[in-house]
Design a protein around this motif. Structure first.
Motif, PDB file in Angstrom:
ATOM      1  N   LEU A   8     -27.308 -23.635 -63.410  1.00 28.75           N
ATOM      2  CA  LEU A   8     -28.309 -22.920 -64.200  1.00 28.75           C
ATOM      3  C   LEU A   8     -27.964 -22.936 -65.683  1.00 28.75           C
ATOM      4  O   LEU A   8     -28.833 -23.132 -66.531  1.00 28.75           O
ATOM      5  CB  LEU A   8     -28.446 -21.477 -63.718  1.00 28.75           C
ATOM      6  CG  LEU A   8     -29.266 -21.260 -62.463  1.00 28.75           C
ATOM      7  CD1 LEU A   8     -29.185 -19.803 -62.027  1.00 28.75           C
ATOM      8  CD2 LEU A   8     -30.713 -21.644 -62.690  1.00 28.75           C
ATOM      9  N   GLU A   9     -26.697 -22.755 -65.978  1.00 28.96           N
ATOM     10  CA  GLU A   9     -26.288 -22.779 -67.374  1.00 28.96           C
ATOM     11  C   GLU A   9     -26.538 -24.147 -67.993  1.00 28.96           C
ATOM     12  O   GLU A   9     -27.044 -24.250 -69.108  1.00 28.96           O
ATOM     13  CB  GLU A   9     -24.816 -22.400 -67.496  1.00 28.96           C
ATOM     14  CG  GLU A   9     -24.399 -22.216 -68.927  1.00 28.96           C
ATOM     15  CD  GLU A   9     -23.064 -21.518 -69.064  1.00 28.96           C
ATOM     16  OE1 GLU A   9     -22.514 -21.567 -70.162  1.00 28.96           O
ATOM     17  OE2 GLU A   9     -22.578 -20.928 -68.093  1.00 28.96           O
ATOM     18  N   LEU A  10     -26.241 -25.205 -67.265  1.00 25.63           N
ATOM     19  CA  LEU A  10     -26.513 -26.552 -67.763  1.00 25.63           C
ATOM     20  C   LEU A  10     -28.007 -26.789 -67.944  1.00 25.63           C
ATOM     21  O   LEU A  10     -28.439 -27.434 -68.904  1.00 25.63           O
ATOM     22  CB  LEU A  10     -25.926 -27.601 -66.812  1.00 25.63           C
ATOM     23  CG  LEU A  10     -24.409 -27.724 -66.823  1.00 25.63           C
ATOM     24  CD1 LEU A  10     -23.943 -28.695 -65.744  1.00 25.63           C
ATOM     25  CD2 LEU A  10     -23.927 -28.196 -68.185  1.00 25.63           C
ATOM     26  N   LEU A  60     -33.303 -15.461 -72.267  1.00 21.45           N
ATOM     27  CA  LEU A  60     -33.033 -15.528 -70.836  1.00 21.45           C
ATOM     28  C   LEU A  60     -31.593 -15.964 -70.577  1.00 21.45           C
ATOM     29  O   LEU A  60     -30.905 -15.411 -69.717  1.00 21.45           O
ATOM     30  CB  LEU A  60     -34.018 -16.481 -70.160  1.00 21.45           C
ATOM     31  CG  LEU A  60     -33.996 -16.577 -68.646  1.00 21.45           C
ATOM     32  CD1 LEU A  60     -34.247 -15.214 -68.023  1.00 21.45           C
ATOM     33  CD2 LEU A  60     -35.056 -17.561 -68.172  1.00 21.45           C
ATOM     34  N   HIS A  61     -31.137 -16.924 -71.336  1.00 21.58           N
ATOM     35  CA  HIS A  61     -29.765 -17.401 -71.186  1.00 21.58           C
ATOM     36  C   HIS A  61     -28.780 -16.289 -71.531  1.00 21.58           C
ATOM     37  O   HIS A  61     -27.759 -16.107 -70.854  1.00 21.58           O
ATOM     38  CB  HIS A  61     -29.522 -18.620 -72.073  1.00 21.58           C
ATOM     39  CG  HIS A  61     -28.182 -19.223 -71.883  1.00 21.58           C
ATOM     40  ND1 HIS A  61     -27.141 -18.972 -72.739  1.00 21.58           N
ATOM     41  CD2 HIS A  61     -27.690 -20.044 -70.925  1.00 21.58           C
ATOM     42  CE1 HIS A  61     -26.066 -19.621 -72.324  1.00 21.58           C
ATOM     43  NE2 HIS A  61     -26.367 -20.269 -71.227  1.00 21.58           N
ATOM     44  N   PRO A  66     -24.034 -12.317 -68.639  1.00 24.27           N
ATOM     45  CA  PRO A  66     -23.314 -11.197 -68.008  1.00 24.27           C
ATOM     46  C   PRO A  66     -23.443 -11.193 -66.486  1.00 24.27           C
ATOM     47  O   PRO A  66     -22.514 -10.783 -65.782  1.00 24.27           O
ATOM     48  CB  PRO A  66     -23.967  -9.947 -68.600  1.00 24.27           C
ATOM     49  CG  PRO A  66     -24.704 -10.395 -69.801  1.00 24.27           C
ATOM     50  CD  PRO A  66     -25.010 -11.842 -69.609  1.00 24.27           C
ATOM     51  N   ILE A  67     -24.547 -11.648 -65.988  1.00 27.34           N
ATOM     52  CA  ILE A  67     -24.733 -11.712 -64.536  1.00 27.34           C
ATOM     53  C   ILE A  67     -23.742 -12.693 -63.935  1.00 27.34           C
ATOM     54  O   ILE A  67     -23.122 -12.413 -62.906  1.00 27.34           O
ATOM     55  CB  ILE A  67     -26.183 -12.098 -64.181  1.00 27.34           C
ATOM     56  CG1 ILE A  67     -27.129 -10.979 -64.600  1.00 27.34           C
ATOM     57  CG2 ILE A  67     -26.327 -12.393 -62.687  1.00 27.34           C
ATOM     58  CD1 ILE A  67     -28.590 -11.350 -64.515  1.00 27.34           C
ATOM     59  N   GLU A  73     -16.538 -11.815 -61.042  1.00 29.18           N
ATOM     60  CA  GLU A  73     -15.654 -10.668 -60.832  1.00 29.18           C
ATOM     61  C   GLU A  73     -15.847 -10.073 -59.438  1.00 29.18           C
ATOM     62  O   GLU A  73     -14.868  -9.709 -58.776  1.00 29.18           O
ATOM     63  CB  GLU A  73     -15.919  -9.605 -61.899  1.00 29.18           C
ATOM     64  CG  GLU A  73     -15.461 -10.014 -63.285  1.00 29.18           C
ATOM     65  CD  GLU A  73     -15.887  -9.027 -64.364  1.00 29.18           C
ATOM     66  OE1 GLU A  73     -16.569  -8.025 -64.050  1.00 29.18           O
ATOM     67  OE2 GLU A  73     -15.531  -9.269 -65.533  1.00 29.18           O
ATOM     68  N   THR A  74     -17.083  -9.971 -59.001  1.00 27.46           N
ATOM     69  CA  THR A  74     -17.367  -9.424 -57.673  1.00 27.46           C
ATOM     70  C   THR A  74     -16.767 -10.303 -56.588  1.00 27.46           C
ATOM     71  O   THR A  74     -16.153  -9.812 -55.637  1.00 27.46           O
ATOM     72  CB  THR A  74     -18.887  -9.279 -57.465  1.00 27.46           C
ATOM     73  OG1 THR A  74     -19.405  -8.412 -58.474  1.00 27.46           O
ATOM     74  CG2 THR A  74     -19.219  -8.725 -56.106  1.00 27.46           C
ATOM     75  N   LYS A  75     -16.927 -11.594 -56.745  1.00 32.53           N
ATOM     76  CA  LYS A  75     -16.369 -12.520 -55.768  1.00 32.53           C
ATOM     77  C   LYS A  75     -14.853 -12.380 -55.711  1.00 32.53           C
ATOM     78  O   LYS A  75     -14.260 -12.356 -54.628  1.00 32.53           O
ATOM     79  CB  LYS A  75     -16.756 -13.955 -56.137  1.00 32.53           C
ATOM     80  CG  LYS A  75     -16.294 -14.990 -55.149  1.00 32.53           C
ATOM     81  CD  LYS A  75     -16.749 -16.374 -55.547  1.00 32.53           C
ATOM     82  CE  LYS A  75     -16.249 -17.417 -54.587  1.00 32.53           C
ATOM     83  NZ  LYS A  75     -16.635 -18.765 -54.984  1.00 32.53           N
TER      84      LYS A  75
END
Length: 121
Positions: A8-10, A60-61, A66-67, A73-75
């Motif tokens: 998604l970042e790419l 949007l980016h 932060p998500i 971190e959650t993983k």
């Protein structure tokens, strides 16, 4: 999950680059081929709309970043908790001299998948 975040970042980076290129091409085309185009939509308005779209992508980016960090971190926390739980279970098995039956194929597959996800950290 991390691979999807990277993809998604790419995609956002490519979209931003594509919008820059489109804006450049439109400006060039307007200057060279249509200096006095009458009856058509104002090219300046089109460029402003393109800039607005680019701004929305950037917003949007920025919201997406932060998500992605929170997901990592959650993983990490889930994997740490899982590892602690497995260690505690093994210790309890040793203390109680409890022998468990061998894992089923389904359990083996699940364990392998979990290990591969944990190694992605």
């Amino acid at each position: 999950m991390e691979e999807e975040v990277d993809k998604l970042e790419l995609m956002f980076q490519k979209a931003d680059s594509d919008l820059d290129y489109i804006q450049y091409r439109v400006e060039y085309e307007i200057k060279t081929n249509h200096p006095d185009s009458a009856g058509e939509k104002n090219p300046v308005t089109l460029l402003k709309e393109l800039s607005a779209i680019k701004s929305r992508y950037q917003t949007l980016h920025a919201r997406f970043k932060p998500i992605a960090v929170e997901q990592k971190e959650t993983k990490s926390r889930i994997c740490a908790t899982f590892n602690k739980t497995m260690t505690m279970i093994q210790e309890l098995q040793k203390q109680t001299d409890l022998e468990l039956s061998p894992l089923t194929e389904e359990e083996k597959t699940a364990a392998q998948q979990l290990k591969s996800h944990m190694s992605d950290l």
